[in-house]
Design an enzyme around this catalytic site. Structure first.
Site, PDB file in Angstrom:
ATOM      1  CG  ASP A  97      -2.311   0.301   0.977  1.00 37.52           C
ATOM      2  OD1 ASP A  97      -2.586   1.412   0.516  1.00 37.52           O
ATOM      3  OD2 ASP A  97      -3.156  -0.571   1.230  1.00 37.52           O
ATOM      4  CG  ASP A 138      -4.866   5.428   1.051  1.00 41.12           C
ATOM      5  OD1 ASP A 138      -5.759   4.583   1.168  1.00 41.12           O
ATOM      6  OD2 ASP A 138      -4.837   6.492   1.715  1.00 41.12           O
ATOM      7  CD  GLU A 155      -8.969   4.205  -1.723  1.00 38.45           C
ATOM      8  OE1 GLU A 155      -9.884   3.771  -1.012  1.00 38.45           O
ATOM      9  OE2 GLU A 155      -8.117   5.022  -1.302  1.00 38.45           O
ATOM     10  CG  HIS A 208      -9.052  -1.988   3.872  1.00 36.16           C
ATOM     11  ND1 HIS A 208      -8.802  -2.070   2.508  1.00 36.16           N
ATOM     12  CD2 HIS A 208      -8.725  -0.734   4.243  1.00 36.16           C
ATOM     13  CE1 HIS A 208      -8.326  -0.901   2.101  1.00 36.16           C
ATOM     14  NE2 HIS A 208      -8.278  -0.077   3.123  1.00 36.16           N
ATOM     15  CG  ASP A 209     -11.574   1.367   3.119  1.00 39.61           C
ATOM     16  OD1 ASP A 209     -11.181   1.327   4.298  1.00 39.61           O
ATOM     17  OD2 ASP A 209     -10.907   1.864   2.192  1.00 39.61           O
TER      18      ASP A 209
HETATM   19  C1  NOJ Z   1      -8.501   4.726   1.909  1.00 42.87           C
HETATM   20  C2  NOJ Z   1      -8.151   3.527   2.716  1.00 42.87           C
HETATM   21  O1  NOJ Z   1      -8.532   2.369   2.030  1.00 42.87           O
HETATM   22  C3  NOJ Z   1      -8.833   3.684   4.044  1.00 42.87           C
HETATM   23  O2  NOJ Z   1      -8.785   2.518   4.820  1.00 42.87           O
HETATM   24  C4  NOJ Z   1      -8.212   4.855   4.749  1.00 42.87           C
HETATM   25  O3  NOJ Z   1      -8.918   5.102   5.935  1.00 42.87           O
HETATM   26  C5  NOJ Z   1      -8.239   6.109   3.892  1.00 42.87           C
HETATM   27  N1  NOJ Z   1      -7.905   5.863   2.522  1.00 42.87           N
HETATM   28  C6  NOJ Z   1      -7.256   7.112   4.414  1.00 42.87           C
HETATM   29  O4  NOJ Z   1      -5.954   6.679   4.164  1.00 42.87           O
END
Ligand code: NOJ
Length: 564
Positions: free
Chosen positions: A102, A204, A258, A333-334
């Site tokens: 990441d 990210d 992302e 994970h989100d």
């Molecule tokens: C996206 C990440 O996937 C998430 O888990 C994170 O909280 C935010 N970006 C901030 O880095």
């Protein structure tokens, strides 16, 4: 016209995402670690996947579970050491597995040395590593923050009588990419990991790195809808191209950005090969499908429709039909667990819907990303009590709800479907206490359904398990280049129960039928002609009918056929 095929390992590979904190604890502190991943490498290899994407493992105070990095070149102590990391990488290479890390460079932790320096004085050498707004200019123009109790992305710091910008938590100050020193420092740290042998980065919120540093007042229309604005900074593509030319182009690596807020008409700007930026990115159109408009954490009141699900995937496939490459994911994970969100995690339908959704990801064009536990059909935990939640996002929004006197029961009901903690519960390995994840109470509760067959050990021994179906389906994709590179044609567009599509490569044709229904369904495919169907895989019994183009599907059944 058939797209020209440019074969790449990152197009043909299947990705397995690991949230290290929740995968395997070997030290008995209730937190997963690198040795835990090393112990499980044979298992990962046995899945047939090719690439591991590891969520952040760097030194961090863990305000946002590692997305707040205080040292990009060290490993978080709770996860192990750099020696453990090197051992992990070596173990992966031995098995032919690639490693994607990441890259979190929209922001750092406020405990990063750069920020510690930056906040000391207005003339510090690191001052311009971050975005500061001097208080004498008045209150800075409104910017929204994802994880702030006041939803305010500006934090006043008295040391220098100025505000700093943080799109995420107050402990996650945003880096100033206008500063070429910041960019060079990022490129250096990327080289550091590539030179170790890492095979790529998941970047990210990479769409947020460029900001209009005049910080103009924004029209009120932006209130609550900052994401599209954040993702369209003026120099974004300049920076990505520079990153590509300075670092990425020197290595055979994979990149996946992302990209919240990036719309379909902007897609090729990131991944058109001629522009030399990224290989792939994650869009969020699907993740928004069941959310209230413009509100990423609020469930919509009405149920999502299969026709919309199909449209999102068909449109995104089309955009990459000549150039670029897509990425396919249903959870991470989100976001909540795949089977609970897009399938049906009731006892009756859990097996079929979990395997049907695996079939979906593995039969679409675009690299498929699976999240640990998806291969055994892990489900949402649906905590009832705020004290069980650990995620900064849920906890902060709970505080906001309290401040606003909102109904807290309604808030918890929403989190049962929406909270990121649903996806972060420990991996379910066996039927031991804490499901074999740890010998002590884990940092986040284990889902008790590990006792009811949702664990690796129980599924290993069962021929018809979600796990063994996953392995078989991965092999089916590998055996059929058509499923990787073939063109995609949507069939039965307006059917709300069955998702059907054709994948074609030269003379080879594969037909994919996916039922999203709790009822038996009957379909007739008359948009295309074929004389014979040969079944490649199904997650349920297949009923032959007299007519080659009619099919009977059990609830949530998936069938992949070769056509001739
Ligand atoms: C996206 C990440 O996937 C998430 O888990 C994170 O909280 C935010 N970006 C901030 O880095």
């Amino acid at each position: 016209m058939q797209k020209k095929i440019i074969r790449k390992w990152w197009k043909e590979g299947v990705v397995y995402q690991i949230y290290p904190r929740s995968f395997q604890d070997t030290t008995g502190n209730g937190i997963g670690d690198l040795q835990g991943i090393i112990q499980r490498l044979d298992y990962i290899e046995s899945l047939g996947v090719d690439i591991i994407w590891l969520n952040p493992v760097y030194e961090s105070p863990n305000d946002d579970n590692g997305y707040d990095i205080s040292n990009y070149r060290n490993i978080l102590k709770a996860f192990g050491s750099m020696a453990d990391f090197d051992e992990l990488l070596a173990g992966m290479k031995e098995r032919g597995l690639k490693l994607v890390m990441d890259l979190v460079v929209n922001h750092t932790s406020d405990e990063h040395q750069w920020f510690q320096e930056s906040k000391k004085s207005r003339d510090n050498a690191y001052r311009d590593y971050y975005h500061w707004w001097p208080a004498e200019k008045g209150t800075p123009p409104k910017r929204w923050s994802y994880f702030d109790v006041d939803s305010n992305a500006w934090k006043y710091d008295e040391t220098t009588d100025a505000y700093y910008l943080h799109y995420f938590a107050v402990k996650q100050p945003d880096l100033n990419w206008e500063n070429s020193k910041v960019r060079q420092a990022v490129y250096d740290l990327m080289r550091f990991w590539f030179d170790k042998g890492v095979d790529g980065f998941r970047m990210d919120v990479i769409s947020f790195i460029s900001k209009d540093i005049e910080f103009p007042e924004l029209p009120t229309a932006y209130n609550g809808k900052f994401i599209p604005f954040y993702s369209n900074g003026p120099k974004l593509h300049e920076y990505l191209h520079e990153m590509n030319q300075t670092v990425l182009s020197n290595y055979d690596v994979m990149t996946v950005g992302e990209a919240p807020g990036v719309t379909i008409d902007q897609a090729l700007q990131f991944v058109d090969e001629d522009r030399e930026e990224l290989n792939m990115f994650f869009h969020f159109d699907l993740m928004e499908l069941d959310r209230a408009h413009g509100q990423p954490f609020l469930m919509a009141s009405e149920l999502w429709k299969l026709t919309k699900f199909k449209k999102i995937h068909s449109d995104w496939d089309a955009v990459f039909s000549e150039k670029g490459w897509g990425s396919m994911f249903l959870n991470n994970h989100d976001f909540p667990r795949t089977v609970s969100r897009w399938g049906n995690d009731s006892r009756t339908h859990w097996f079929n819907s979990a395997t049907m959704l695996q079939t979906f990801l593995l039969t679409m064009r675009g690299t498929p990303y699976f999240y640990y536990g998806e291969e055994i059909g892990m489900t949402n935990i649906r905590f009832d009590n705020i004290t069980d939640y650990q995620d900064i996002n849920t906890l902060n929004r709970y505080k906001i709800a309290q401040q606003n006197n909102d109904d807290l029961e309604t808030f918890i009901e929403n989190e049962k479907d929406a909270s990121r903690d649903n996806a972060r519960t420990p991996m379910q390995w066996n039927t031991n206490e804490y499901s074999g994840f740890s010998v002590v109470k884990p940092w986040l509760k284990v889902n008790t359904n590990y006792e009811e067959g949702i664990n690796v050990a129980s599924q290993e021994g069962k021929k018809n398990s979600v796990l063994n179906y996953f392995r078989k389906m991965v092999q089916v994709r590998k055996d059929q280049l058509t499923l990787i590179y073939g063109s995609y044609q949507l069939l039965l567009r307006s059917n709300e129960e069955v998702y059907a599509y054709l994948r074609t490569l030269g003379k080879e044709k594969c037909l994919v039928l996916l039922s999203f229904s709790t009822q038996k369904t009957y379909i007739k495919i008359d948009e295309i002609e074929f004389k014979k169907v040969t079944l490649l895989i199904s997650n349920d019994e297949v009923y032959e009918t007299n007519q080659v183009n009619t099919f009977e599907l059990m609830p949530y059944q998936a069938c992949v056929y070769k056509l001739s």
